[in-house]
Scaffold this motif. Structure first.
Motif, PDB file in Angstrom:
ATOM      1  N   ASP A 137       2.890   0.986   3.353  1.00  0.00           N
ATOM      2  CA  ASP A 137       4.235   0.426   2.838  1.00  0.00           C
ATOM      3  C   ASP A 137       5.302   1.582   2.541  1.00  0.00           C
ATOM      4  OD1 ASP A 137       3.909  -2.654   3.693  1.00  0.00           O
ATOM      5  OD2 ASP A 137       2.292  -2.280   2.164  1.00  0.00           O
ATOM      6  N   TYR A 138       4.654   2.593   2.113  1.00  0.00           N
ATOM      7  CA  TYR A 138       5.452   3.746   1.586  1.00  0.00           C
ATOM      8  C   TYR A 138       4.598   5.015   1.472  1.00  0.00           C
ATOM      9  CZ  TYR A 138       9.374   5.470  -1.106  1.00  0.00           C
ATOM     10  OH  TYR A 138      10.446   6.158  -1.511  1.00  0.00           O
ATOM     11  N   ALA A 139       5.214   6.205   2.020  1.00  0.00           N
ATOM     12  CA  ALA A 139       4.733   7.427   1.660  1.00  0.00           C
ATOM     13  C   ALA A 139       5.380   8.157   0.834  1.00  0.00           C
ATOM     14  CB  ALA A 139       4.513   8.094   3.024  1.00  0.00           C
ATOM     15  N   ILE A 155       0.719  -1.139  -0.067  1.00  0.00           N
ATOM     16  CA  ILE A 155      -0.076   0.322  -0.072  1.00  0.00           C
ATOM     17  C   ILE A 155       1.010   1.172   0.045  1.00  0.00           C
ATOM     18  CG2 ILE A 155      -1.718   1.346   1.136  1.00  0.00           C
ATOM     19  CD1 ILE A 155      -2.743  -1.544   2.520  1.00  0.00           C
ATOM     20  N   LYS A 156       0.988   2.153  -0.932  1.00  0.00           N
ATOM     21  CA  LYS A 156       1.602   3.205  -1.102  1.00  0.00           C
ATOM     22  C   LYS A 156       0.731   4.513  -1.320  1.00  0.00           C
ATOM     23  CE  LYS A 156       5.246   0.738  -3.732  1.00  0.00           C
ATOM     24  NZ  LYS A 156       6.380   0.941  -4.774  1.00  0.00           N
ATOM     25  N   SER A 202       9.180  13.445   9.698  1.00  0.00           N
ATOM     26  CA  SER A 202       9.707  13.260  11.336  1.00  0.00           C
ATOM     27  C   SER A 202       8.918  12.352  12.116  1.00  0.00           C
ATOM     28  CB  SER A 202       9.969  14.618  11.910  1.00  0.00           C
ATOM     29  OG  SER A 202       8.826  15.220  12.309  1.00  0.00           O
ATOM     30  N   TYR A 203       7.303  12.346  11.959  1.00  0.00           N
ATOM     31  CA  TYR A 203       6.634  11.573  12.625  1.00  0.00           C
ATOM     32  C   TYR A 203       6.470  10.270  12.194  1.00  0.00           C
ATOM     33  CZ  TYR A 203       4.581  16.432  13.940  1.00  0.00           C
ATOM     34  OH  TYR A 203       4.567  17.737  14.370  1.00  0.00           O
ATOM     35  N   LEU A 204       6.951   9.952  10.844  1.00  0.00           N
ATOM     36  CA  LEU A 204       7.108   8.473  10.530  1.00  0.00           C
ATOM     37  C   LEU A 204       7.935   7.690  11.249  1.00  0.00           C
ATOM     38  CD1 LEU A 204       6.216   9.197   6.590  1.00  0.00           C
ATOM     39  CD2 LEU A 204       4.974   8.097   8.361  1.00  0.00           C
ATOM     40  N   GLU A 205       9.252   8.376  11.658  1.00  0.00           N
ATOM     41  CA  GLU A 205      10.182   7.808  12.328  1.00  0.00           C
ATOM     42  C   GLU A 205      10.945   6.747  11.693  1.00  0.00           C
ATOM     43  OE1 GLU A 205       8.702   8.716  16.852  1.00  0.00           O
ATOM     44  OE2 GLU A 205       7.752   7.126  15.737  1.00  0.00           O
ATOM     45  N   ASP A 206      10.979   6.872  10.356  1.00  0.00           N
ATOM     46  CA  ASP A 206      11.569   5.956   9.703  1.00  0.00           C
ATOM     47  C   ASP A 206      11.094   4.651   9.901  1.00  0.00           C
ATOM     48  OD1 ASP A 206      13.572   7.501   8.659  1.00  0.00           O
ATOM     49  OD2 ASP A 206      14.646   7.114  10.287  1.00  0.00           O
ATOM     50  N   VAL A 207       9.539   4.183  10.302  1.00  0.00           N
ATOM     51  CA  VAL A 207       8.918   3.042  10.421  1.00  0.00           C
ATOM     52  C   VAL A 207       8.567   2.637   9.049  1.00  0.00           C
ATOM     53  CG1 VAL A 207       6.965   1.953  11.257  1.00  0.00           C
ATOM     54  CG2 VAL A 207       8.017   3.544  12.674  1.00  0.00           C
ATOM     55  N   ILE A 208       8.366   3.484   8.081  1.00  0.00           N
ATOM     56  CA  ILE A 208       7.920   3.311   6.634  1.00  0.00           C
ATOM     57  C   ILE A 208       8.852   4.149   5.919  1.00  0.00           C
ATOM     58  CG2 ILE A 208       5.769   2.308   6.974  1.00  0.00           C
ATOM     59  CD1 ILE A 208       4.720   4.659   5.742  1.00  0.00           C
ATOM     60  N   PRO A 209       9.348   3.676   4.750  1.00  0.00           N
ATOM     61  CA  PRO A 209      10.173   4.505   3.804  1.00  0.00           C
ATOM     62  C   PRO A 209       9.230   5.570   3.413  1.00  0.00           C
ATOM     63  CG  PRO A 209      10.052   2.646   2.849  1.00  0.00           C
ATOM     64  CD  PRO A 209       9.472   2.297   4.100  1.00  0.00           C
ATOM     65  N   SER A 210       9.701   6.788   3.092  1.00  0.00           N
ATOM     66  CA  SER A 210       8.946   7.868   2.517  1.00  0.00           C
ATOM     67  C   SER A 210       9.731   8.829   1.519  1.00  0.00           C
ATOM     68  CB  SER A 210       8.406   8.998   3.523  1.00  0.00           C
ATOM     69  OG  SER A 210       9.301   9.556   4.358  1.00  0.00           O
ATOM     70  N   THR A 211       9.256   9.612   0.550  1.00  0.00           N
ATOM     71  CA  THR A 211       9.720  10.486  -0.245  1.00  0.00           C
ATOM     72  C   THR A 211       9.138  11.894  -0.379  1.00  0.00           C
ATOM     73  OG1 THR A 211      10.678   8.729  -1.593  1.00  0.00           O
ATOM     74  CG2 THR A 211      10.448  10.853  -2.675  1.00  0.00           C
ATOM     75  N   ILE A 212       9.831  13.062  -0.259  1.00  0.00           N
ATOM     76  CA  ILE A 212       9.094  14.097  -0.298  1.00  0.00           C
ATOM     77  C   ILE A 212       9.219  14.605  -1.817  1.00  0.00           C
ATOM     78  CG2 ILE A 212       9.207  16.723   0.218  1.00  0.00           C
ATOM     79  CD1 ILE A 212      10.264  15.925   3.148  1.00  0.00           C
TER      80      ILE A 212
END
Length: 453
Positions: A362-364, A319-320, A385-395
């Motif tokens: 699974d990804y944001a 789920i992205k 910062s709130y994701l705390e590296d629990v799931i990977p993310s890209t801005i």
């Protein structure tokens, strides 16, 4: 001429005494009955209002009636300048907009008027004397709108829609997301005829008599082909199939069936044919393209829960999510969005949204969403910062590029969920500027470029 029209409108508003007006008394012939009064349906609740309004309205049109619809995802009024399928934010904003709707209904000689009634409209109180034939509460979650109201204030607003009302108005009450005691309170707010609905799980959870409900959902199956529902409607066993994928639509359909029963216009066989291909602007718009599921929806939490159900069944893979957060202080926003209460709630709401992503996604892809006076990058960095590296993310600051990137980087059986805006087209980019961008249009453009079917 234009000034004269404005002057006449102002005079009409100033002289209007809504307390003694039924809105419109029909004088022309309708499809089935001569001199039949306009039937007015008001729908409120914590969620599902828009979907319920659209489904009721479209079914009435399917039967051949002349219906006017005002809800937040679309307006359908043949005598209005508003384009159908475009988001409309607050359907009934003030007395002036109500008068405009009245004029449109009269000009069209409509049989039905379907109105979404949101919290700010209830708070202003100008609908209190409208003679609704059916009043609908889709559901009630006391925690739903904490950025604007306390739990008590919010519940009292919803209760007000069913208090001191015309005695022949029928009430449709859904039981979800709140306690048995509050349900009892709602049922006893007036002596009017009641129609109720829930599902079997909730009835069992709260030890309620299932036979007391007008309609009861007892089985649901869903996959990428859509929902298959089994329910009781006044003890009649009914099966409904629809291409709507997300499971939260099940209770919306139950609400619609119950309301149509109250209106005495329900033909089950016709409803089955009508509902199968229903599409709701801005709500759970789905695309099955190149073995991917792409979802455009406004609701983050509800939609993620539904997608997780599909994932648990191994129907979809990762789920992205493409999402952002509202900023603050756009020049023309309602004063409620500038209040201290709202501003104090901005950070907690962002934290809560990212907690949902950590739980389900699974990804944001973090991007813009009405940033207004705030920096898009700074909002996205805060969210990250709130994701705390629990799931990977890209801005990806530009929303169109973020959507395209999420689709391009997807794998077969992935879900790409584009959250937060539905079919809203205006995107507030600074304190006083905006651009036009509609998520559905971006998806359609990307799929066309990729030649995905």
């Amino acid at each position: 001429m234009k000034q004269l029209k404005i002057k006449n409108l102002k005079e009409k508003l100033q002289n209007s005494n809504l307390k003694n007006v039924r809105l419109i008394k029909k004088t022309n012939n309708t499809k089935n009955d001569n001199n039949k009064d306009l039937v007015i349906i008001g729908v409120t609740g914590s969620c599902g209002k828009t979907s319920t309004c659209v489904m009721i309205h479209e079914y009435l049109k399917y039967l051949g009636y002349k219906s006017v619809l005002y809800c937040s995802s679309t307006v359908d009024s043949p005598t209005s300048f508003i384009k159908k399928g475009e988001a409309f934010e607050v359907p009934v904003k003030n007395e002036s907009s109500l008068l405009s709707i009245i004029n449109e209904v009269e000009a069209y000689n409509a049989d039905y008027l379907v109105l979404e009634v949101n919290d700010s409209t209830l708070e202003k109180g100008f609908l209190k004397d409208v003679d609704f034939d059916v009043r609908v509460l889709t559901n009630l979650n006391p925690l739903h709108n904490l950025e604007h109201y306390t739990e008590e204030e919010y519940v009292n607003l919803k209760k007000s829609f069913f208090q001191n009302i015309n005695e022949d108005s029928k009430c449709v009450i859904g039981f979800q997301n709140y306690c048995k005691e509050l349900f009892s309170e709602l049922l006893n707010l007036n002596n009017n005829q009641k129609y109720t609905f829930t599902n079997e799980y909730i009835a069992d959870k709260y030890n309620l008599n299932k036979k007391q409900f007008t309609s009861l959902l007892y089985e649901m199956n869903n996959d990428l082909n859509g929902l298959k529902l089994k329910l009781y409607l006044e003890n009649e066993n009914i099966e409904i199939d629809t291409k709507l994928v997300l499971s939260y639509n099940a209770m919306n359909i139950l609400c619609v069936l119950t309301t149509l029963k109250a209106l005495d216009v329900l033909d089950i066989e016709k409803f089955k044919k009508y509902i199968y291909n229903i599409k709701i602007p801005g709500r759970s718009i789905t695309y099955n393209a190149n073995n991917r599921l792409i979802v455009v929806d406004t609701h983050l939490g509800k939609t993620l829960e539904c997608l997780q159900e599909l994932k648990d069944k191994n129907i979809v893979g990762n789920i992205k999510v493409v999402t952002g957060s509202l900023g603050t202080n756009f020049k023309t926003w309602d004063e409620r969005f500038k209040s201290k209460r709202y501003l104090d709630y901005v950070k907690p709401s962002r934290i809560y949204a990212m907690e949902l992503l950590k739980k389900y996604a699974d990804y944001a892809y973090l991007t813009e969403n009405d940033n207004a006076s705030e920096s898009v990058l700074e909002i996205c960095q805060e969210l990250q910062s709130y994701l705390e590296d629990v799931i990977p993310s890209t801005i990806v600051e530009d929303r169109e590029k973020a959507i395209k990137k999420a689709i391009l980087e997807s794998n077969p059986y992935d879900v790409i969920f584009i959250s937060g805006r539905g079919n809203r087209r205006t995107l507030c980019t600074t304190k006083d500027k905006m651009k036009l961008l509609k998520d559905e249009d971006v998806v359609a453009k990307v799929l066309k470029e990729l030649k995905w079917k």
